[in-house]
Design an enzyme around this catalytic site. Sequence first.
Site, short mmCIF file in Angstrom:
data_model
loop_
_atom_site.label_atom_id
_atom_site.label_comp_id
_atom_site.label_asym_id
_atom_site.label_seq_id
_atom_site.Cartn_x
_atom_site.Cartn_y
_atom_site.Cartn_z
N HIS A 269 -14.63 -0.68 1.45
CA HIS A 269 -14.67 -2.21 0.95
C HIS A 269 -15.61 -2.16 -0.38
CE1 HIS A 269 -14.57 -6.65 1.39
NE2 HIS A 269 -15.68 -6.61 0.85
N GLU A 270 -16.82 -1.58 0.05
CA GLU A 270 -17.82 -1.69 -0.83
C GLU A 270 -17.50 -0.81 -2.09
OE1 GLU A 270 -19.80 -4.34 -0.80
OE2 GLU A 270 -19.41 -4.61 1.44
N HIS A 273 -15.26 -2.38 -4.69
CA HIS A 273 -16.24 -3.40 -5.48
C HIS A 273 -16.80 -2.42 -6.52
CE1 HIS A 273 -15.92 -7.26 -3.50
NE2 HIS A 273 -16.38 -6.76 -2.46
N GLU A 299 -13.15 -9.53 -4.91
CA GLU A 299 -12.88 -9.21 -3.53
C GLU A 299 -11.44 -8.63 -3.39
OE1 GLU A 299 -15.20 -9.50 -1.56
OE2 GLU A 299 -14.25 -9.62 0.61
ZN ZN Z 1 -16.70 -7.82 -0.78
#
Ligand code: ZN
Length: 505
Positions: A269-270, A273, A299
């Site tokens: 997830h990170e 980004h 996101e």
């Molecule tokens: Zn996030």
Amino acid sequence: LAQAKLDELRERLGEISDLGRARALLAWDEHTYMPPAGIEPRSEQLATLARIRHERLISDELGRLIDAASAELDSAPYDSDDVSLVRVARRGWEKARRVPADLRAEMTRVSSLAEHAWEDARANSDFGAFLPHLERNVELRRRYADCFEGFEGFEHEYDALLDDFEPGMTTAEVAAVLGDLRDGVQPLIAAIADSGVTVDDSCLYGEYRLAAQEDLAKELVARLPLQEGAWRLDTTVHPFASAISPADLRITTRFDTNYLGTSVWSVLHEAGHAMYENGVPRALWRSPLASPSSLGFHESQSRLWENWVGRSRPYLDQIMPELRDLFPERLGDVDVETIYRAANKVEPSLIRVEADQVTYNLHIILRFELELEIFANRIELRDLPDAWNARMRDYLGVEVPDDANGVLQDVHWADGMFGYFPTYALGNVIAGQLWERITIEIPDVEEHIGRGELVPLRDWLRENLHRHGNKFMPKELIERVVGGRIDVQPYVGQLRKRASEIYGV
Ligand code: ZN
């Protein structure tokens, strides 16, 4: 063609950008390596940089430069770097100047006190102790919103709050999207509950050696198509990703000795980004165009890598040898299908950050609806716990035992960040639209993923999304990337497809 003013503007904006990035580095350090005793002076350092940056941002001189640079642009197209730079700089300048300095300072002071009060209130599950701080935060956010009267046709106080996170999206538009999303996922959750199928996810829980988890997390990021030498991975309490520049990405995670999931999906997830920031072309660096500003789009990237890559069967199949290698005693005999089902288990729960990818959306919708009621004066703040608990029962069939596990669980309202929550769900929706385009334009993307070849996917995202940086408003960007408006149908369809594989619904 002489563009002296444009060059001067670019340099001014570059300095403003430098101040913001330096602040991000100090904040990253605060949350990773700073010894705890450093907190007070660090807060002052952060506040000083923020103040200097803000003074430059709202200066009359910057306004004159924007006008002068604009006059040098002639007939360059709307989406050119220069025209976009002037347009985005002007909007930022106009917005920043509408808010009096004393109001801004008051919001910062009050939310910092509120955050401390919230920590104690949550620890004691005492909403009453937090209430006066919440009241103050809401009152200040109303005054903040009132500064934007007449700005770009804002109609609702909440429009102004949303705009800081999702520029140009109105309350009515977000309400329509999240309403469609609610109508899409609620029947799915009910069908899963009625299916009688239980998914055994015990393979993800129990003892997982910390050192091996750290190795795994590093290896998974290293296998992503992130620029070599442009990232690092460190440990923190609440994971985040921060771009000190598009070539200096700080990914953070936490590890749980009793759960494998954070070192896989939270890390992906990170890193998602970080890949977005990493994809911004050099021509846009050191400017307000360098960092994608819509949190929904940001996101969408983290969710895409976490859920549509990271929880997919081909990806899990691909990393399975590594998992078995690192955790032979836990996963030596576990097959991919078991991990896949565990990774996609759907089960209503109390805590947003621990929710599965389907029920997660209702956690967001609940918060968004309450925020709308607050700013439309349809609810008294002291009644929030009851309203929260009633909606949790209604939407998820979950009984909230106490406010610590209910209305007090998230920090956002303590920070005064009203309008932020909906961007999490918008990110899911946008990721669904992107994933639909990707599977059409790269029909064998899943086979690529299964072979560990992630470059074609990254290149698609770069070409279609990342290269635009912050040139466009979210509404313009979605139109450019998928050729239509924001739409929940692809996302809901993808959730249904996975649920049908796992739950037979
Ligand atoms: Zn996030």
